[in-house]
Write a protein that holds these residues in place. Sequence first.
Motif, mmCIF file in Angstrom:
data_model
loop_
_atom_site.group_PDB
_atom_site.id
_atom_site.type_symbol
_atom_site.label_atom_id
_atom_site.label_comp_id
_atom_site.label_asym_id
_atom_site.label_seq_id
_atom_site.Cartn_x
_atom_site.Cartn_y
_atom_site.Cartn_z
ATOM 1 N N ARG A 50 0.833 -1.214 0.000
ATOM 2 C CA ARG A 50 0.000 0.000 0.000
ATOM 3 C C ARG A 50 0.865 1.260 0.000
ATOM 4 N NH1 ARG A 50 -3.956 -1.368 4.807
ATOM 5 N NH2 ARG A 50 -2.153 -2.570 5.372
ATOM 6 N N ASP A 51 1.929 1.242 0.799
ATOM 7 C CA ASP A 51 2.818 2.404 0.833
ATOM 8 C C ASP A 51 3.560 2.577 -0.491
ATOM 9 O OD1 ASP A 51 2.127 3.176 3.392
ATOM 10 O OD2 ASP A 51 3.660 1.928 4.326
ATOM 11 N N ILE A 52 3.898 1.486 -1.130
ATOM 12 C CA ILE A 52 4.578 1.582 -2.422
ATOM 13 C C ILE A 52 3.620 2.148 -3.467
ATOM 14 C CG2 ILE A 52 5.523 0.194 -4.315
ATOM 15 C CD1 ILE A 52 6.896 -1.481 -2.128
ATOM 16 N N ARG A 65 0.247 5.651 -7.272
ATOM 17 C CA ARG A 65 -0.700 4.689 -7.859
ATOM 18 C C ARG A 65 -1.716 4.245 -6.797
ATOM 19 N NH1 ARG A 65 0.791 2.024 -12.562
ATOM 20 N NH2 ARG A 65 -1.386 1.495 -12.503
ATOM 21 N N GLN A 66 -2.211 5.206 -5.993
ATOM 22 C CA GLN A 66 -3.134 4.895 -4.903
ATOM 23 C C GLN A 66 -4.401 4.211 -5.390
ATOM 24 O OE1 GLN A 66 -1.703 7.846 -5.555
ATOM 25 N NE2 GLN A 66 -1.523 9.118 -3.754
ATOM 26 N N GLU A 67 -4.799 4.446 -6.632
ATOM 27 C CA GLU A 67 -6.044 3.873 -7.149
ATOM 28 C C GLU A 67 -5.972 2.349 -7.275
ATOM 29 O OE1 GLU A 67 -3.478 4.072 -10.777
ATOM 30 O OE2 GLU A 67 -3.766 5.383 -9.060
ATOM 31 N N LEU A 86 -8.794 -4.733 -4.147
ATOM 32 C CA LEU A 86 -9.633 -5.321 -3.100
ATOM 33 C C LEU A 86 -10.984 -5.802 -3.629
ATOM 34 C CD1 LEU A 86 -9.023 -2.954 -0.068
ATOM 35 C CD2 LEU A 86 -8.106 -5.236 -0.454
ATOM 36 N N LEU A 87 -11.338 -5.366 -4.818
ATOM 37 C CA LEU A 87 -12.636 -5.736 -5.391
ATOM 38 C C LEU A 87 -12.766 -7.262 -5.525
ATOM 39 C CD1 LEU A 87 -15.285 -4.707 -6.535
ATOM 40 C CD2 LEU A 87 -14.189 -4.592 -8.781
#
Length: 186
Positions: free
Chosen positions: A77-79, A85-87, A93-94
């Motif tokens: 998540r941090d990477i 690329r937060q999206e 998770l979908l």
Amino acid sequence: IVMPAFSAFDNNKAIIRQQFLKLTNLLTIFNIPAMIGIFTLSKFVFPILLPHWHGLASILVILVVGEGFRRNIWAHRDIFKLLDRQEVYPKSLLINFVFALGCYPLGASWGIVAFCVIRVLSDILYLVIQAHCSSRIIGFTLQQFIGGFTEALLASSIMSLGLLVILKLSALLDIGMNLLTILIII
């Protein structure tokens, strides 16, 4: 902790990739023995802390296994944030969400153990999806990830077996000390 550490690499994907794989391997090496330690201690701690919930310990043991897999790839998540690329994370998770919608009610209707096993499968699915997303963003192959993960899992298993042997020996030593105390008293 990962975000500041990885931000020092100034978006250099080669270094981030190398450090990500090392971090994942280290987490694998230490997570599994930690989960076995929690598993072992839960049998002793639950009757003391929650005496009316003693049956819950065995169920939590199953969930600890899945959590061990999930925790092996927490840096992703941090990477994603670091590389802007937060999206990716919510989209990734979908699949877990759809899996949960379909399988959790089914597992619950089959009983608590089946539900817990499905939960562990969900955690393993999470690991695979996050590894795949991370590999596409920072450019490692799944073979590199699986190879390192397998080596780390082997090292972790050896450490875990050592931990279990130590725990068994300490239990035997405790029994021996109790017998020695009884013999001394007699």
